[in-house]
Design a protein around this motif. Structure first.
Motif, PDB file in Angstrom:
ATOM      1  N   GLY A 149      -8.056  -1.723  -2.847  1.00 24.35           N
ATOM      2  CA  GLY A 149      -8.842  -0.621  -3.179  1.00 24.35           C
ATOM      3  C   GLY A 149      -8.095   0.631  -2.565  1.00 24.35           C
ATOM      4  O   GLY A 149      -6.984   0.668  -1.832  1.00 24.35           O
ATOM      5  N   VAL A 150      -8.904   1.895  -2.590  1.00 23.70           N
ATOM      6  CA  VAL A 150      -8.473   3.080  -2.111  1.00 23.70           C
ATOM      7  C   VAL A 150      -9.490   3.466  -0.903  1.00 23.70           C
ATOM      8  O   VAL A 150     -10.660   3.358  -0.965  1.00 23.70           O
ATOM      9  CB  VAL A 150      -8.745   4.389  -2.971  1.00 23.70           C
ATOM     10  CG1 VAL A 150      -8.319   5.587  -2.265  1.00 23.70           C
ATOM     11  CG2 VAL A 150      -7.664   3.981  -4.223  1.00 23.70           C
TER      12      VAL A 150
ATOM     13  N   ASP B 116      -7.789  -3.199  -6.546  1.00 24.78           N
ATOM     14  CA  ASP B 116      -8.989  -3.328  -5.853  1.00 24.78           C
ATOM     15  C   ASP B 116      -8.743  -4.711  -5.216  1.00 24.78           C
ATOM     16  O   ASP B 116      -9.812  -5.245  -4.347  1.00 24.78           O
ATOM     17  CB  ASP B 116     -10.294  -3.007  -6.243  1.00 24.78           C
ATOM     18  CG  ASP B 116     -10.577  -3.649  -7.531  1.00 24.78           C
ATOM     19  OD1 ASP B 116      -9.738  -4.512  -8.044  1.00 24.78           O
ATOM     20  OD2 ASP B 116     -11.464  -3.285  -8.209  1.00 24.78           O
TER      21      ASP B 116
ATOM     22  N   LYS C 281       0.909  -1.306  -0.051  1.00 25.02           N
ATOM     23  CA  LYS C 281      -0.104   0.002  -0.059  1.00 25.02           C
ATOM     24  C   LYS C 281       0.976   1.262   0.198  1.00 25.02           C
ATOM     25  O   LYS C 281       2.058   1.430   0.452  1.00 25.02           O
ATOM     26  CB  LYS C 281      -1.083   0.105   1.234  1.00 25.02           C
ATOM     27  CG  LYS C 281      -0.203   0.073   2.535  1.00 25.02           C
ATOM     28  CD  LYS C 281      -0.174   1.570   2.977  1.00 25.02           C
ATOM     29  CE  LYS C 281       0.820   1.939   3.963  1.00 25.02           C
ATOM     30  NZ  LYS C 281       1.967   1.345   4.212  1.00 25.02           N
TER      31      LYS C 281
ATOM     32  N   ALA D 109      -2.736   1.136  -8.807  1.00 22.60           N
ATOM     33  CA  ALA D 109      -3.780   0.838  -7.682  1.00 22.60           C
ATOM     34  C   ALA D 109      -4.304  -0.332  -8.043  1.00 22.60           C
ATOM     35  O   ALA D 109      -4.623  -0.961  -9.038  1.00 22.60           O
ATOM     36  CB  ALA D 109      -4.956   1.771  -7.611  1.00 22.60           C
TER      37      ALA D 109
ATOM     38  N   VAL E 206     -10.406  12.586  -5.260  1.00 24.46           N
ATOM     39  CA  VAL E 206     -10.081  11.139  -5.729  1.00 24.46           C
ATOM     40  C   VAL E 206     -11.328  10.825  -6.500  1.00 24.46           C
ATOM     41  O   VAL E 206     -11.173  10.348  -7.678  1.00 24.46           O
ATOM     42  CB  VAL E 206      -9.779  10.099  -4.530  1.00 24.46           C
ATOM     43  CG1 VAL E 206      -9.750   8.712  -5.126  1.00 24.46           C
ATOM     44  CG2 VAL E 206      -8.189  10.425  -4.141  1.00 24.46           C
TER      45      VAL E 206
ATOM     46  N   VAL F 182      -6.182  -2.008   4.739  1.00 24.82           N
ATOM     47  CA  VAL F 182      -5.938  -1.855   3.367  1.00 24.82           C
ATOM     48  C   VAL F 182      -5.667  -2.950   2.852  1.00 24.82           C
ATOM     49  O   VAL F 182      -6.058  -3.154   1.653  1.00 24.82           O
ATOM     50  CB  VAL F 182      -5.422  -0.470   3.095  1.00 24.82           C
ATOM     51  CG1 VAL F 182      -4.980  -0.333   1.484  1.00 24.82           C
ATOM     52  CG2 VAL F 182      -5.791   0.788   3.701  1.00 24.82           C
TER      53      VAL F 182
ATOM     54  N   LEU G 242     -11.102   3.789  -7.374  1.00 23.13           N
ATOM     55  CA  LEU G 242      -9.541   3.420  -7.512  1.00 23.13           C
ATOM     56  C   LEU G 242      -9.112   4.585  -8.397  1.00 23.13           C
ATOM     57  O   LEU G 242      -9.722   4.933  -9.099  1.00 23.13           O
ATOM     58  CB  LEU G 242      -9.751   2.090  -8.411  1.00 23.13           C
ATOM     59  CG  LEU G 242      -8.573   0.940  -8.357  1.00 23.13           C
ATOM     60  CD1 LEU G 242      -8.377   0.701  -6.808  1.00 23.13           C
ATOM     61  CD2 LEU G 242      -8.580  -0.320  -9.127  1.00 23.13           C
ATOM     62  N   ILE G 243      -7.945   4.947  -8.120  1.00 25.72           N
ATOM     63  CA  ILE G 243      -7.126   5.655  -8.799  1.00 25.72           C
ATOM     64  C   ILE G 243      -6.630   5.220  -9.999  1.00 25.72           C
ATOM     65  O   ILE G 243      -6.080   4.139 -10.210  1.00 25.72           O
ATOM     66  CB  ILE G 243      -6.291   6.671  -8.167  1.00 25.72           C
ATOM     67  CG1 ILE G 243      -5.073   5.645  -7.477  1.00 25.72           C
ATOM     68  CG2 ILE G 243      -6.633   7.328  -7.033  1.00 25.72           C
ATOM     69  CD1 ILE G 243      -3.991   6.490  -7.065  1.00 25.72           C
TER      70      ILE G 243
ATOM     71  N   CYS H 102      -5.350   5.733   1.907  1.00 24.78           N
ATOM     72  CA  CYS H 102      -4.299   4.959   1.392  1.00 24.78           C
ATOM     73  C   CYS H 102      -4.915   4.051   0.433  1.00 24.78           C
ATOM     74  O   CYS H 102      -6.112   3.989   0.143  1.00 24.78           O
ATOM     75  CB  CYS H 102      -4.331   3.897   2.705  1.00 24.78           C
ATOM     76  SG  CYS H 102      -2.672   3.728   3.450  1.00 24.78           S
ATOM     77  N   CYS H 103      -4.016   3.492  -0.395  1.00 28.48           N
ATOM     78  CA  CYS H 103      -4.169   3.095  -1.645  1.00 28.48           C
ATOM     79  C   CYS H 103      -3.450   1.687  -1.721  1.00 28.48           C
ATOM     80  O   CYS H 103      -2.243   1.518  -1.577  1.00 28.48           O
ATOM     81  CB  CYS H 103      -3.788   3.762  -2.827  1.00 28.48           C
ATOM     82  SG  CYS H 103      -3.878   3.094  -4.143  1.00 28.48           S
TER      83      CYS H 103
ATOM     84  N   LEU I 293      -1.814   8.106  -0.052  1.00 24.18           N
ATOM     85  CA  LEU I 293      -1.962   9.258  -0.702  1.00 24.18           C
ATOM     86  C   LEU I 293      -1.779  10.694   0.348  1.00 24.18           C
ATOM     87  O   LEU I 293      -1.219  11.691   0.190  1.00 24.18           O
ATOM     88  CB  LEU I 293      -3.301   9.276  -1.165  1.00 24.18           C
ATOM     89  CG  LEU I 293      -3.455   8.229  -2.672  1.00 24.18           C
ATOM     90  CD1 LEU I 293      -4.798   8.558  -3.322  1.00 24.18           C
ATOM     91  CD2 LEU I 293      -2.347   8.477  -3.529  1.00 24.18           C
TER      92      LEU I 293
END
Ligand code: MEV
Length: 301
Positions: free
Chosen positions: A146-147, A295, A9, A293, A210, A141, A158-159, A26-27, A12
């Motif tokens: 995912g984000v 998921d 992870k 990123a 986001v 996470v 999701l970015i 967090c991503c 961001l």
């Protein structure tokens, strides 16, 4: 044999401030740790560090997970093997990933039927046992993917842009850095308090950005977050040099990810700029990981 994997992870926004109850975003990223488990007569844990039994020096997280399953099941013997794409001790969640992947693998092997929330909670308890203190961020996470906004546990979109990580390969102790920030906060509460709450506000603003896929603005906020991380003393010259290299070569934004003091920085960039950003960080001396990123949280492979 059962194989489970869990992702690393990046933050961001919001590391350190999250320790004070502020929100963070967090991503999960597409670099994974894989844990295989198979029935055996005794307990063996194998990784690039060697093969041991329960051993809190070499394999502390996996050892703690095994002891946990010995408490809740009839586990006597198991062969555990770990392979990881996540650099160890660099702020990318390697300890959470190995902990969560091991919990899920033993759950599947022993039929203990843990819900994902139980997996994340058990992982957090294991991290707390080994590290003394840890926020729930990494374990949550990497379980869910995912984000995610923490502590709300809210999933964001999701970015959809490049993620470039620059590793300084400088070891830093999360425990020490968290303690340093606490000391600074005690010495200058009227100064550091607002900095931490300002970082929290970036996560709140960041949530909307986001979800709106406004990565130009997300990047600007990441740059501001980086300035505030420097202000609370968790930067270092290498991290600054990599973040400027990334920004100057077309990243939307760049900042430390994790505890700082060494470890890694993260840049987000338009897909077509990823190679240029990666090259600029490498020229500045960073070990580069280009990722995206994901998921996909913990899963049985
Ligand atoms: C470390 O990866 C992130 C910190 O916020 C500590 C934590 O959340 O436990 C510095």
């Amino acid at each position: 044999m059962i194989i489970c994997s869990a992702p690393g992870k990046v933050y961001l926004f919001g590391e350190h401030a999250v320790v004070y109850g502020e929100p963070a975003i967090c991503c999960a990223v597409d670099i994974r740790t894989r844990v295989s488990v198979a029935p055996a007569d005794s307990i063996t844990i194998s990784s690039s560090l060697g093969t041991t039994g329960i051993d809190f020096e070499t394999h502390p997280y996996v050892s703690a997970v095994v002891e946990r399953f010995q408490d809740i099941s009839s586990l006597e013997g198991v062969s555990i093997s770990i392979e990881s794409e996540i650099p160890v001790g660099s702020g990318l969640g390697s300890s959470a990933a190995v902990t969560i992947a091991t919990i899920k693998a033993l759950d599947a092997l022993l039929g203990t039927d843990l819900e994902l929330d139980d997996v994340a909670r058990t992982g957090h308890e294991v991290e707390q046992r080994i590290q003394g203190a840890a926020s729930q961020t990494d374990t949550y996470v990497c379980t869910m993917g995912g984000v995610v906004m923490i502590p709300q546990r809210k999933g964001l979109d999701l970015i959809d842009c490049g993620i470039v990580i620059g590793n300084t390969n400088i070891f830093s102790s999360t425990k020490e850095l968290v303690a340093n920030v606490a000391e600074l906060n005690e010495s200058f509460p009227d100064v550091i308090g607002p900095v931490l709450s300002s970082i929290g506000k970036m996560s709140v603003t960041g949530e909307e950005l986001v979800n709106a896929k406004d990565y130009v603005s997300v990047g600007k906020l990441m740059n501001i977050n980086q300035g505030l991380l420097d202000a609370i003393g968790v930067g270092c010259s290498e991290l600054s040099s990599f973040t400027y290299a990334a920004r100057n070569s077309g990243a939307y934004g760049a900042k430390i990810t994790g505890a700082g003091g060494g470890g890694c920085m993260v840049a987000i960039a338009p897909h077509e700029r990823v190679d240029g950003v990666a090259a600029a960080i490498a020229i500045a001396g960073g070990e580069v990981v280009v990722t995206k990123a994901t998921d996909i949280g913990v899963r049985v492979e």
